[in-house]
Design a protein around this motif. Structure first.
Motif, mmCIF file in Angstrom:
data_model
loop_
_atom_site.group_PDB
_atom_site.id
_atom_site.type_symbol
_atom_site.label_atom_id
_atom_site.label_comp_id
_atom_site.label_asym_id
_atom_site.label_seq_id
_atom_site.Cartn_x
_atom_site.Cartn_y
_atom_site.Cartn_z
ATOM 1 N N ASN A 198 25.472 41.522 16.424
ATOM 2 C CA ASN A 198 24.223 41.006 17.000
ATOM 3 C C ASN A 198 23.373 40.328 15.934
ATOM 4 O OD1 ASN A 198 25.130 42.491 19.200
ATOM 5 N ND2 ASN A 198 23.049 43.002 19.801
ATOM 6 N N ARG A 199 23.268 40.970 14.792
ATOM 7 C CA ARG A 199 22.460 40.400 13.709
ATOM 8 C C ARG A 199 23.021 39.061 13.255
ATOM 9 N NH1 ARG A 199 22.153 45.968 10.980
ATOM 10 N NH2 ARG A 199 20.244 46.797 11.873
ATOM 11 N N ILE A 200 24.332 39.017 13.092
ATOM 12 C CA ILE A 200 24.963 37.771 12.636
ATOM 13 C C ILE A 200 24.749 36.658 13.651
ATOM 14 C CG2 ILE A 200 27.197 36.676 12.170
ATOM 15 C CD1 ILE A 200 28.064 39.400 10.939
ATOM 16 N N LEU A 201 24.989 36.961 14.931
ATOM 17 C CA LEU A 201 24.811 35.941 15.973
ATOM 18 C C LEU A 201 23.346 35.522 16.086
ATOM 19 C CD1 LEU A 201 27.213 37.188 18.782
ATOM 20 C CD2 LEU A 201 27.419 35.098 17.446
ATOM 21 N N GLY A 202 22.442 36.478 15.988
ATOM 22 C CA GLY A 202 21.017 36.150 16.073
ATOM 23 C C GLY A 202 20.554 35.290 14.917
ATOM 24 N N ILE A 203 20.954 35.658 13.711
ATOM 25 C CA ILE A 203 20.566 34.873 12.540
ATOM 26 C C ILE A 203 21.200 33.486 12.589
ATOM 27 C CG2 ILE A 203 20.812 34.711 10.028
ATOM 28 C CD1 ILE A 203 20.499 37.800 9.987
ATOM 29 N N ALA A 204 22.478 33.427 12.953
ATOM 30 C CA ALA A 204 23.153 32.128 13.054
ATOM 31 C C ALA A 204 22.480 31.255 14.109
ATOM 32 C CB ALA A 204 24.628 32.320 13.382
ATOM 33 N N GLY A 205 22.099 31.851 15.228
ATOM 34 C CA GLY A 205 21.419 31.094 16.276
ATOM 35 C C GLY A 205 20.098 30.527 15.817
ATOM 36 N N LEU A 206 19.311 31.353 15.134
ATOM 37 C CA LEU A 206 18.018 30.872 14.633
ATOM 38 C C LEU A 206 18.189 29.788 13.576
ATOM 39 C CD1 LEU A 206 16.000 34.199 14.399
ATOM 40 C CD2 LEU A 206 15.738 32.360 16.064
ATOM 41 N N VAL A 207 19.164 29.970 12.687
ATOM 42 C CA VAL A 207 19.416 28.954 11.649
ATOM 43 C C VAL A 207 19.834 27.637 12.296
ATOM 44 C CG1 VAL A 207 20.978 28.320 9.767
ATOM 45 C CG2 VAL A 207 19.918 30.574 9.796
ATOM 46 N N LEU A 208 20.712 27.704 13.296
ATOM 47 C CA LEU A 208 21.154 26.479 13.964
ATOM 48 C C LEU A 208 20.002 25.793 14.696
ATOM 49 C CD1 LEU A 208 24.636 27.582 15.301
ATOM 50 C CD2 LEU A 208 24.184 25.806 13.601
ATOM 51 N N VAL A 219 23.806 18.943 19.916
ATOM 52 C CA VAL A 219 24.973 19.814 19.729
ATOM 53 C C VAL A 219 24.611 21.010 18.855
ATOM 54 C CG1 VAL A 219 27.249 19.939 18.621
ATOM 55 C CG2 VAL A 219 26.715 18.049 20.161
ATOM 56 N N VAL A 220 23.913 20.765 17.754
ATOM 57 C CA VAL A 220 23.545 21.852 16.840
ATOM 58 C C VAL A 220 22.574 22.818 17.518
ATOM 59 C CG1 VAL A 220 22.374 22.389 14.670
ATOM 60 C CG2 VAL A 220 24.013 20.521 14.762
ATOM 61 N N MET A 221 21.583 22.291 18.227
ATOM 62 C CA MET A 221 20.622 23.162 18.895
ATOM 63 C C MET A 221 21.267 23.930 20.049
ATOM 64 S SD MET A 221 17.096 20.990 18.718
ATOM 65 C CE MET A 221 16.008 22.383 18.934
ATOM 66 N N SER A 222 22.190 23.301 20.756
ATOM 67 C CA SER A 222 22.905 23.988 21.840
ATOM 68 C C SER A 222 23.756 25.121 21.288
ATOM 69 C CB SER A 222 23.783 23.005 22.613
ATOM 70 O OG SER A 222 22.992 22.030 23.241
ATOM 71 N N ALA A 223 24.388 24.901 20.151
ATOM 72 C CA ALA A 223 25.172 25.963 19.521
ATOM 73 C C ALA A 223 24.269 27.128 19.131
ATOM 74 C CB ALA A 223 25.906 25.421 18.293
ATOM 75 N N GLY A 224 23.063 26.835 18.663
ATOM 76 C CA GLY A 224 22.108 27.880 18.325
ATOM 77 C C GLY A 224 21.697 28.690 19.539
ATOM 78 N N VAL A 225 21.444 28.009 20.640
ATOM 79 C CA VAL A 225 21.071 28.698 21.880
ATOM 80 C C VAL A 225 22.227 29.562 22.368
ATOM 81 C CG1 VAL A 225 20.497 28.345 24.313
ATOM 82 C CG2 VAL A 225 19.314 27.029 22.556
ATOM 83 N N LEU A 226 23.445 29.047 22.293
ATOM 84 C CA LEU A 226 24.609 29.831 22.717
ATOM 85 C C LEU A 226 24.794 31.080 21.856
ATOM 86 C CD1 LEU A 226 27.193 27.035 23.560
ATOM 87 C CD2 LEU A 226 25.972 28.514 25.152
#
Length: 90
Positions: free
Chosen positions: A5-15, A62-69
């Motif tokens: 969860n932490r990894i996905l959340g941080i990756a999403g915010l960074v993206l 594309v980058v922002m959509s990946a972050g939202v996903l």
């Protein structure tokens, strides 16, 4: 909260942040400032700007959509884990 969860959340915010920065980055074509994906230059711009702005807009989305996903995946994993924990406790 699990490490996934932490990894996905941080990756999403960074993206999301990187996508926003890409959207505000100024683009030029044929020596003319075309503006940015979020705020194109005022007035009539050369046709060369159309392709440059289109490419920048596509990359930004594309980058922002990946972050939202990534954020949606982190939330879904958290909800599923919480539900499975409730079933175990019952």
């Amino acid at each position: 909260m699990s490490p996934l969860n932490r990894i996905l959340g941080i990756a999403g915010l960074v993206l999301l942040v990187v996508g926003a920065l890409l959207g505000f980055r100024s683009v030029s074509a044929a020596g003319v400032d075309c503006g940015s994906a979020f705020q194109p230059a005022r007035g009539i711009t050369p046709m060369a700007c159309d392709g440059a702005l289109s490419n920048t807009s596509t990359l930004t989305m594309v980058v922002m959509s990946a972050g939202v996903l990534c954020l949606i995946a982190a939330l879904a994993i958290k909800v599923l884990r919480d539900r499975s924990d409730e079933k175990v406790d019952a």
